[in-house]
Design a protein around this motif. Structure first.
Motif, PDB file in Angstrom:
ATOM      1  N   THR A  93       0.888  -1.155   0.118  1.00 22.91           N
ATOM      2  CA  THR A  93      -0.010   0.031   0.045  1.00 22.91           C
ATOM      3  C   THR A  93       0.909   1.271  -0.205  1.00 22.91           C
ATOM      4  OG1 THR A  93      -1.797  -1.029   1.207  1.00 22.91           O
ATOM      5  CG2 THR A  93      -1.701   1.293   1.134  1.00 22.91           C
ATOM      6  N   LEU A  94       1.686   1.358   0.804  1.00 24.80           N
ATOM      7  CA  LEU A  94       2.872   2.400   0.899  1.00 24.80           C
ATOM      8  C   LEU A  94       3.718   2.637  -0.503  1.00 24.80           C
ATOM      9  CD1 LEU A  94       4.374   2.069   4.385  1.00 24.80           C
ATOM     10  CD2 LEU A  94       2.404   3.687   3.644  1.00 24.80           C
ATOM     11  N   SER A  95       3.900   1.622  -1.008  1.00 23.57           N
ATOM     12  CA  SER A  95       4.485   1.713  -2.483  1.00 23.57           C
ATOM     13  C   SER A  95       3.637   2.500  -3.382  1.00 23.57           C
ATOM     14  CB  SER A  95       4.868   0.276  -2.815  1.00 23.57           C
ATOM     15  OG  SER A  95       5.925  -0.248  -2.286  1.00 23.57           O
ATOM     16  N   LEU A 108      10.058  14.577  -5.373  1.00 21.05           N
ATOM     17  CA  LEU A 108      10.009  13.348  -4.328  1.00 21.05           C
ATOM     18  C   LEU A 108      10.142  12.137  -5.304  1.00 21.05           C
ATOM     19  CD1 LEU A 108       9.144  12.910  -1.479  1.00 21.05           C
ATOM     20  CD2 LEU A 108       7.062  12.461  -2.033  1.00 21.05           C
ATOM     21  N   GLU A 109      11.130  11.207  -4.862  1.00 18.92           N
ATOM     22  CA  GLU A 109      11.575  10.076  -5.373  1.00 18.92           C
ATOM     23  C   GLU A 109      11.811   9.093  -4.281  1.00 18.92           C
ATOM     24  OE1 GLU A 109      11.520   9.626  -8.485  1.00 18.92           O
ATOM     25  OE2 GLU A 109      11.347  11.601  -9.196  1.00 18.92           O
ATOM     26  N   ILE A 110      11.712   7.742  -4.806  1.00 23.99           N
ATOM     27  CA  ILE A 110      11.927   6.639  -3.851  1.00 23.99           C
ATOM     28  C   ILE A 110      13.468   6.355  -3.878  1.00 23.99           C
ATOM     29  CG2 ILE A 110      11.462   3.931  -3.634  1.00 23.99           C
ATOM     30  CD1 ILE A 110       8.798   4.346  -4.674  1.00 23.99           C
ATOM     31  N   LEU A 111      14.258   6.370  -2.927  1.00 24.82           N
ATOM     32  CA  LEU A 111      15.669   6.181  -2.764  1.00 24.82           C
ATOM     33  C   LEU A 111      16.060   4.707  -2.436  1.00 24.82           C
ATOM     34  CD1 LEU A 111      16.873   9.116  -0.989  1.00 24.82           C
ATOM     35  CD2 LEU A 111      16.395   9.012  -3.240  1.00 24.82           C
ATOM     36  N   GLU A 112      15.133   4.152  -1.604  1.00 24.18           N
ATOM     37  CA  GLU A 112      15.502   2.934  -1.329  1.00 24.18           C
ATOM     38  C   GLU A 112      14.256   2.175  -0.899  1.00 24.18           C
ATOM     39  OE1 GLU A 112      18.266   2.708   1.927  1.00 24.18           O
ATOM     40  OE2 GLU A 112      19.527   4.312   1.220  1.00 24.18           O
ATOM     41  N   GLU A 113      14.312   0.691  -1.037  1.00 25.63           N
ATOM     42  CA  GLU A 113      13.007  -0.129  -0.571  1.00 25.63           C
ATOM     43  C   GLU A 113      13.766  -1.347   0.160  1.00 25.63           C
ATOM     44  OE1 GLU A 113       9.466  -0.856  -2.573  1.00 25.63           O
ATOM     45  OE2 GLU A 113       9.932   0.625  -4.124  1.00 25.63           O
ATOM     46  N   THR A 114      12.960  -1.793   1.310  1.00 22.49           N
ATOM     47  CA  THR A 114      13.511  -3.082   1.837  1.00 22.49           C
ATOM     48  C   THR A 114      12.067  -3.890   1.944  1.00 22.49           C
ATOM     49  OG1 THR A 114      13.045  -2.349   4.097  1.00 22.49           O
ATOM     50  CG2 THR A 114      15.523  -1.919   3.318  1.00 22.49           C
TER      51      THR A 114
END
Length: 323
Positions: A93-95, A108-114
């Motif tokens: 959901t957050l993605s 605003l950009e996505i830098l990292e994901e775990t």
């Protein structure tokens, strides 16, 4: 304040403030002069502590609440926003929300994901080196939207009409960026120093422009319906076209005023805006006989004129504070 050696002025810092920001003897401080001749004192290495936010979500929260929470951190000037998800489903959901916000929030950009976390970063270039550049970009976009609105209506071109309301997202992104910029203008040494009292008027100016963009978008959506249904006759179309072109000229004149203030031009533009209010009133009475959507078009045109008058007031207030 004391004078040492006949030429050096010394002022002691409040002990409570030094302890609050954890300053130690021997640390280096920066001092900058602001536009109102006040001095800004700060320790640059301590800024990083305030540039990161971490937020935990269970995703039982509404999507709107999560979006607004992230945007609030962006507006506060956070360079990095870490989203902690309670589980895998919440992470999905957050993605989805993060992907959506990239279209709404400038830089605003996505830098990292775990598996459980998403790290968002505010990656902003130097395109908008001062708040006037932001306002110029917003105004030019609005002027082009109005110009294309007239072209699309004249040619009955649905493709042009549809493209207009999609551009409103760019206006919204610039508005959010402007608020972030103004909130943090005294926390970022690389940014301009404007009179502190002017910040609220710049914010009001960009808000007026954001609302104008919304109404241009609303006009395009209502005209799209009318063009599909072929409800507009030549007389109605001509009245709408004339008013749209007059408003476009009004916005172009306001842009000139933003670039270089002129009291006589301000009076002239204000008088023109008031006269356009009367033109809109007559047009709305005529359009209401034919279609509700067309009356909505007239109402949006009226709102654009009203917000333009608000914008003129902000421009005047800013000029007064700068002189």
């Amino acid at each position: 304040m004391q004078i040492v050696g006949g030429s050096t002025y010394i002022l002691s810092l409040p002990k409570s403030w030094a302890e609050k920001v954890d300053l130690k003897e021997g640390e280096e401080l920066f001092v900058e002069e602001l536009s109102n001749q006040a001095l800004l004192i700060y320790a640059p290495e301590r800024r990083e502590h305030f540039s990161k936010a971490e937020i935990s979500f269970t995703c039982k929260e509404s999507r709107n609440f999560i979006e607004r929470t992230i945007i609030a951190q962006y507006l506060a000037g956070k360079k990095e926003i870490v989203l902690h998800a309670s589980d895998v489903e919440c992470k999905k959901t957050l993605s989805s929300i993060a992907d959506s916000l990239k279209k709404k929030v400038l830089g605003l950009e996505i830098l990292e994901e775990t598996s459980n976390d998403i790290v968002l970063g505010a990656i902003l270039d130097t395109t908008f080196s001062d708040i006037t550049h932001v306002i110029n970009s917003m105004m030019k976009t609005i002027i082009y939207m109005l110009e294309d609105l007239a072209i699309g209506l004249r040619k009955n071109d649905l493709k042009i009409i549809k493209d207009i309301y999609q551009r409103d997202d760019y206006i919204d992104r610039l508005y959010l960026y402007s608020i972030r910029y103004l909130v943090n203008i005294y926390n970022m040494p690389t940014q301009e120093r404007i009179n502190p009292s002017s910040s609220v008027h710049y914010a009001l100016a960009t808000k007026s422009l954001e609302r104008i963009g919304d109404h241009v978008s609303a006009i395009s959506k209502n005209l799209e319906v009318e063009l599909v249904q072929s409800n507009i006759n030549d007389k109605e179309k001509e009245g709408i076209l004339n008013l749209i072109n007059s408003i476009k000229d009004l916005e172009s004149q306001i842009l000139k005023l933003v670039l270089k203030f002129d009291g006589e031009l301000l009076n002239e533009i204000t008088e023109k805006a008031i006269n356009l209010m009367n033109v809109e009133s007559e047009l709305r009475v005529s359009l209401l006989k034919y279609s509700v959507n067309l009356s909505y078009v007239a109402e949006s045109l009226r709102r654009i004129i009203a917000y333009s008058i608000d914008l003129l007031e902000s421009v005047l207030d800013i000029n007064v504070l700068q002189t």
